[in-house]
Design a protein around this motif. Structure first.
Motif, PDB file in Angstrom:
ATOM      1  N   SER A  45      -2.349  -9.489 -10.111  1.00  0.00           N
ATOM      2  CA  SER A  45      -2.538  -9.766  -8.688  1.00  0.00           C
ATOM      3  C   SER A  45      -1.595  -8.968  -7.799  1.00  0.00           C
ATOM      4  O   SER A  45      -1.842  -8.812  -6.615  1.00  0.00           O
ATOM      5  CB  SER A  45      -2.359 -11.263  -8.414  1.00  0.00           C
ATOM      6  N   ARG A  46      -0.511  -8.459  -8.365  1.00  0.00           N
ATOM      7  CA  ARG A  46       0.462  -7.712  -7.574  1.00  0.00           C
ATOM      8  C   ARG A  46      -0.045  -6.304  -7.301  1.00  0.00           C
ATOM      9  O   ARG A  46      -0.493  -5.602  -8.197  1.00  0.00           O
ATOM     10  CB  ARG A  46       1.803  -7.658  -8.301  1.00  0.00           C
ATOM     11  N   THR A  47       0.013  -5.873  -6.037  1.00  0.00           N
ATOM     12  CA  THR A  47      -0.432  -4.534  -5.670  1.00  0.00           C
ATOM     13  C   THR A  47       0.523  -3.503  -6.251  1.00  0.00           C
ATOM     14  O   THR A  47       1.740  -3.607  -6.050  1.00  0.00           O
ATOM     15  CB  THR A  47      -0.466  -4.383  -4.141  1.00  0.00           C
ATOM     16  N   PRO A  48       0.026  -2.532  -6.986  1.00  0.00           N
ATOM     17  CA  PRO A  48       0.921  -1.532  -7.582  1.00  0.00           C
ATOM     18  C   PRO A  48       1.581  -0.668  -6.515  1.00  0.00           C
ATOM     19  O   PRO A  48       1.012  -0.415  -5.457  1.00  0.00           O
ATOM     20  CB  PRO A  48      -0.031  -0.702  -8.456  1.00  0.00           C
ATOM     21  N   ILE A  49       2.812  -0.242  -6.796  1.00  0.00           N
ATOM     22  CA  ILE A  49       3.536   0.630  -5.876  1.00  0.00           C
ATOM     23  C   ILE A  49       3.076   2.064  -6.088  1.00  0.00           C
ATOM     24  O   ILE A  49       3.131   2.593  -7.209  1.00  0.00           O
ATOM     25  CB  ILE A  49       5.059   0.527  -6.105  1.00  0.00           C
ATOM     26  N   LEU A  50       2.606   2.691  -5.019  1.00  0.00           N
ATOM     27  CA  LEU A  50       2.148   4.074  -5.089  1.00  0.00           C
ATOM     28  C   LEU A  50       3.327   5.025  -4.960  1.00  0.00           C
ATOM     29  O   LEU A  50       4.310   4.742  -4.265  1.00  0.00           O
ATOM     30  CB  LEU A  50       1.146   4.355  -3.966  1.00  0.00           C
TER      31      LEU A  50
ATOM     32  N   GLU B 193       3.415  10.846  -3.402  1.00  0.00           N
ATOM     33  CA  GLU B 193       2.276  11.769  -3.488  1.00  0.00           C
ATOM     34  C   GLU B 193       0.965  10.981  -3.390  1.00  0.00           C
ATOM     35  O   GLU B 193       0.022  11.413  -2.713  1.00  0.00           O
ATOM     36  CB  GLU B 193       2.331  12.550  -4.799  1.00  0.00           C
ATOM     37  N   GLU B 194       0.916   9.822  -4.045  1.00  0.00           N
ATOM     38  CA  GLU B 194      -0.285   8.980  -3.952  1.00  0.00           C
ATOM     39  C   GLU B 194      -0.471   8.435  -2.544  1.00  0.00           C
ATOM     40  O   GLU B 194      -1.597   8.323  -2.048  1.00  0.00           O
ATOM     41  CB  GLU B 194      -0.186   7.834  -4.961  1.00  0.00           C
ATOM     42  N   ILE B 195       0.641   8.115  -1.899  1.00  0.00           N
ATOM     43  CA  ILE B 195       0.580   7.658  -0.498  1.00  0.00           C
ATOM     44  C   ILE B 195       0.016   8.775   0.379  1.00  0.00           C
ATOM     45  O   ILE B 195      -0.828   8.534   1.253  1.00  0.00           O
ATOM     46  CB  ILE B 195       1.973   7.223  -0.009  1.00  0.00           C
TER      47      ILE B 195
ATOM     48  N   ALA C 102      -2.073   1.936   1.266  1.00  0.00           N
ATOM     49  CA  ALA C 102      -0.761   2.597   1.234  1.00  0.00           C
ATOM     50  C   ALA C 102       0.352   1.779   1.876  1.00  0.00           C
ATOM     51  O   ALA C 102       1.531   1.996   1.573  1.00  0.00           O
ATOM     52  CB  ALA C 102      -0.863   3.952   1.937  1.00  0.00           C
ATOM     53  N   TYR C 103       0.007   0.848   2.745  1.00  0.00           N
ATOM     54  CA  TYR C 103       1.005   0.199   3.602  1.00  0.00           C
ATOM     55  C   TYR C 103       2.114  -0.508   2.818  1.00  0.00           C
ATOM     56  O   TYR C 103       3.297  -0.338   3.108  1.00  0.00           O
ATOM     57  CB  TYR C 103       0.313  -0.778   4.541  1.00  0.00           C
TER      58      TYR C 103
END
Length: 222
Positions: free
Chosen positions: A37-42, A45-47, A212-213
């Motif tokens: 459920s946790r949003t992965p940290i980008l 470069e992915e951002i 991305a936020y």
């Protein structure tokens, strides 16, 4: 010791073992579900691939003094304690401004109910202070969302602030009283310390902004 006592002790041991196993499995499942459920940290470069450009280091802003739509001062203190999305536009803008403001509303509404809801703010700064009075700015931004902040001020003060955020703008020659103003469609991102950390590139994509936020906040929280 009787066979009955031995059986009771064995049963008690089995029950304790089963309870321990069930408890361990429950903990493992909880951690697993939390991870899903946790949003992965980008990565940065992915951002960037999601429409946001981040600087290597946050940039402190020089002092400024503008005017909010309610006629109160807008200063660096207004950028403290919240993540700020700052867009430069004007109320007579026929296309990019209303489109961008509508997208920022979609983005802002998406934060409702999330951990980001209470410390995210959207600010529109006028690039046309000759026509955009505080009252007009107030009316304009509140049309899109009651929480949005409109800002205007003296031309040179706005120009200096915009320059710090890498936002160019210029009046289009001709047009008389119905002149236009060319300006960037990028949205500056400022962290709770009041430091400029990057920007969302124009044209905006609300889905990618939301993706991305959280990672942007992770990289520049301090």
């Amino acid at each position: 010791m009787s066979d009955n006592n031995i059986n009771r002790q064995q049963l008690r041991g089995i029950q304790i073992t089963i309870a321990a196993v069930i408890g361990f499995i429950a903990i493992v499942l909880f951690v697993f579900i939390q991870g899903l459920s946790r949003t992965p940290i980008l990565s940065k470069e992915e951002i960037k691939n999601n429409g946001a450009y981040l600087f290597e280091k946050a940039r402190a802003l020089e002092d400024f003094s503008l005017i909010k739509g309610d006629n109160s001062p807008f200063t660096p203190a207004d950028l403290q304690g919240k993540w700020s999305l700052v867009f430069f536009g004007f109320t007579f803008c026929p296309d990019i401004c209303p489109t961008t403001m509508a997208q920022l509303k979609q983005f802002y509404d998406k934060q409702e109910g999330s951990e980001f809801a209470d410390d995210t703010q959207v600010i529109l700064v006028s690039v046309d202070p000759g026509r955009d009075t505080p009252e007009k700015m107030q009316q304009y931004v509140k049309f899109f969302h009651s929480d949005f902040t409109g800002v205007t001020g003296e031309f040179l003060d706005i120009h200096r602030f915009a320059t710090q955020l890498n936002i160019p703008f210029a009046k289009v020659p001709g047009g008389g009283e119905n002149y236009m103003v060319d300006h960037s469609g990028n949205v500056a991102i400022i962290n709770p310390a009041g430091h400029y950390v990057g920007f969302f590139r124009s044209p905006l994509n609300v889905t990618m902004m939301n993706k991305a936020y959280g990672s942007i906040r992770y990289w520049f929280e301090d």
